[in-house]
Design a protein around this motif. Structure first.
Motif, PDB file in Angstrom:
ATOM      1  N   TYR A   8       8.151   2.753  -2.558  1.00  0.00           N
ATOM      2  CA  TYR A   8       6.945   1.913  -2.586  1.00  0.00           C
ATOM      3  C   TYR A   8       5.869   2.732  -3.241  1.00  0.00           C
ATOM      4  O   TYR A   8       5.197   3.444  -2.553  1.00  0.00           O
ATOM      5  N   GLY A  35       3.469  -6.610   6.486  1.00  0.00           N
ATOM      6  CA  GLY A  35       4.911  -6.654   6.684  1.00  0.00           C
ATOM      7  C   GLY A  35       5.418  -7.711   7.631  1.00  0.00           C
ATOM      8  O   GLY A  35       6.452  -7.513   8.289  1.00  0.00           O
ATOM      9  N   LYS A  48       5.994  -2.444   8.501  1.00  0.00           N
ATOM     10  CA  LYS A  48       7.298  -1.956   8.053  1.00  0.00           C
ATOM     11  C   LYS A  48       7.257  -0.647   7.279  1.00  0.00           C
ATOM     12  O   LYS A  48       8.194   0.155   7.370  1.00  0.00           O
ATOM     13  N   GLN A  49       6.190  -0.393   6.495  1.00  0.00           N
ATOM     14  CA  GLN A  49       6.166   0.827   5.696  1.00  0.00           C
ATOM     15  C   GLN A  49       6.128   2.090   6.545  1.00  0.00           C
ATOM     16  O   GLN A  49       6.451   3.176   6.072  1.00  0.00           O
ATOM     17  N   GLN A  60       9.761   4.344   5.694  1.00  0.00           N
ATOM     18  CA  GLN A  60       9.806   3.973   4.284  1.00  0.00           C
ATOM     19  C   GLN A  60       8.713   4.699   3.499  1.00  0.00           C
ATOM     20  O   GLN A  60       8.950   5.158   2.377  1.00  0.00           O
ATOM     21  N   ASP A 136       9.181  -1.918  -0.055  1.00  0.00           N
ATOM     22  CA  ASP A 136      10.348  -2.527   0.593  1.00  0.00           C
ATOM     23  C   ASP A 136      11.456  -2.799  -0.417  1.00  0.00           C
ATOM     24  O   ASP A 136      11.776  -3.934  -0.725  1.00  0.00           O
ATOM     25  N   GLY A 294      12.075  -6.750   1.903  1.00  0.00           N
ATOM     26  CA  GLY A 294      10.902  -7.318   2.552  1.00  0.00           C
ATOM     27  C   GLY A 294      11.197  -8.460   3.496  1.00  0.00           C
ATOM     28  O   GLY A 294      10.310  -8.917   4.212  1.00  0.00           O
TER      29      GLY A 294
END
Length: 380
Positions: A8, A35, A48-49, A60, A136, A294
């Motif tokens: 990312y 996310g 999520k990251q 991530q 993602d 994603g």
């Protein structure tokens, strides 16, 4: 999962016939998204990251930083994030200088983030080139990926335009963007004839069969001069006003100015702002093996399948008469599942989600909105 590559990032590199010139390399990692398409495992308070989905010991964001720290001096790596997540970024990347975190006071899409980044990078390196990429993603062939990145950077170093990296569709996926190739300008690089974001499945099927369309990976390459010029034309004159008021560039003054004026920017993505116009936009055919991580459905399509085509992500599960499912449970929880076919099963904290896998992005977004209205932000 060792075969999955997460990414990312904005990277700035110059390339010579022998090796990359690291003096002009800059990287901006975009880490401000919420996310919610991966809800309930990805939450607004910890999206999520920042999550280690696969139990590899690195989020991530950290995996992205690790990858590009091998190519780019850490003093040249920047992270763009929302102010809600600035402390998480600092905790996960303690080696990152504090002034390299671009903290946005309000949620906006990618175009304003790129505008600010290109302004900052241009004043640090007039000959910089930038790679824009989401977090993602899965990259299966890292060597091929790096070759394509280097070749793309060489292209934009001599071309005032935006280059997007495209990959050949493997299925009629309605959740992706589709780039139609126009005239070939050099080997494997084409002018963009059209762009369609998230078409209906019927159109996605037509695009795939035609052979003229490639998936949009969300990886965009452009030199900093072109980037700042194009975004200055596209967006309100926020940064131009800063330049007019501050002839001598100062990082801290710029950050304070952005904090006050960033809300003037519209919620505009790079795709809608630049790619859809097709002016000075190019696509390079790439073969590094890509998938969007994603959405739960996208993650299922990407990952290696287990028995009966189930995908179990770092979870303790007993399955019986079940197939084609994707399952992600919190640590310390045991799932016993019987008779499910083609479902998402995700549990995190106070939410359990069970829904059909097909076109899950729209469904999850719908459930997030309903839950927020009925139960409040504590469940989102």
């Amino acid at each position: 999962m060792a075969d999955l590559k997460f990414f990312y990032t904005f990277v700035c590199v110059n390339y010579t016939s022998d090796k990359m010139n690291t003096n002009n390399n800059y990287c901006l990692i975009l880490a401000g998204g919420r996310g919610l398409r991966l809800w309930p495992y990805s939450r607004m308070s910890f999206p999520k990251q920042f999550v280690d989905f696969f139990g590899v010991g690195r989020s991530q964001l950290q995996q992205t930083f690790d990858r590009f720290a091998q190519l780019i001096d850490t003093s040249h790596i920047f992270v763009s994030t929302n102010e809600s997540y600035a402390d998480i970024v600092r905790n996960q990347l303690p080696e990152l200088p504090s002034e390299n975190i671009l903290v946005e006071p309000i949620y906006r899409s990618t175009a304003p983030s790129v505008a600010w980044a290109s302004h900052r990078i241009l004043r640090l390196c007039a000959d910089a080139n930038i790679v824009v990429t989401p977090s993602d993603q899965a990259i299966q062939k890292e060597d091929a990926f790096q070759r394509d990145i280097i070749r793309g950077l060489e292209f934009v170093s001599r071309t005032d335009g935006m280059l997007t990296l495209g990959v050949k569709p493997t299925r009629p996926e309605p959740g992706y963007g589709y780039i139609q190739m126009g005239k070939e300008v050099e080997n494997d690089v084409f002018a963009v004839q059209s762009f369609t974001e998230k078409p209906d499945r019927e159109f996605a099927q037509m695009f795939m069969k035609s052979g003229e369309f490639y998936w949009n990976t969300g990886l965009f390459l452009l030199n900093a001069r072109f980037a700042f010029k194009r975004f200055s034309e596209l967006l309100p004159p926020v940064l131009r006003q800063y330049d007019a008021e501050n002839p001598q560039f100062d990082i801290h003054k710029e950050a304070a100015f952005i904090r006050k004026n960033f809300p003037l920017y519209p919620n505009l993505s790079i795709e809608h702002g630049i790619l859809e116009s097709t002016n000075d936009v190019y696509v390079m055919q790439c073969h590094f093996g890509w998938a969007d991580l994603g959405t739960w459905h996208g993650m299922y399509e990407t990952m290696r399948k287990g028995e009966k085509d189930n995908v179990v992500i770092d979870s303790d599960v007993i399955l019986e008469d079940s197939s084609n499912n994707i399952i992600k449970l919190a640590k310390g929880k045991l799932g016993v599942i019987n008779g499910l076919d083609g479902f998402i099963v995700v549990e995190k904290d106070n939410v359990l989600l069970i829904c059909k896998k097909e076109d899950s992005s729209a469904k999850v977004r719908k459930y997030v909105n309903e839950v927020r209205l009925k139960k409040g932000d504590g469940f989102v």
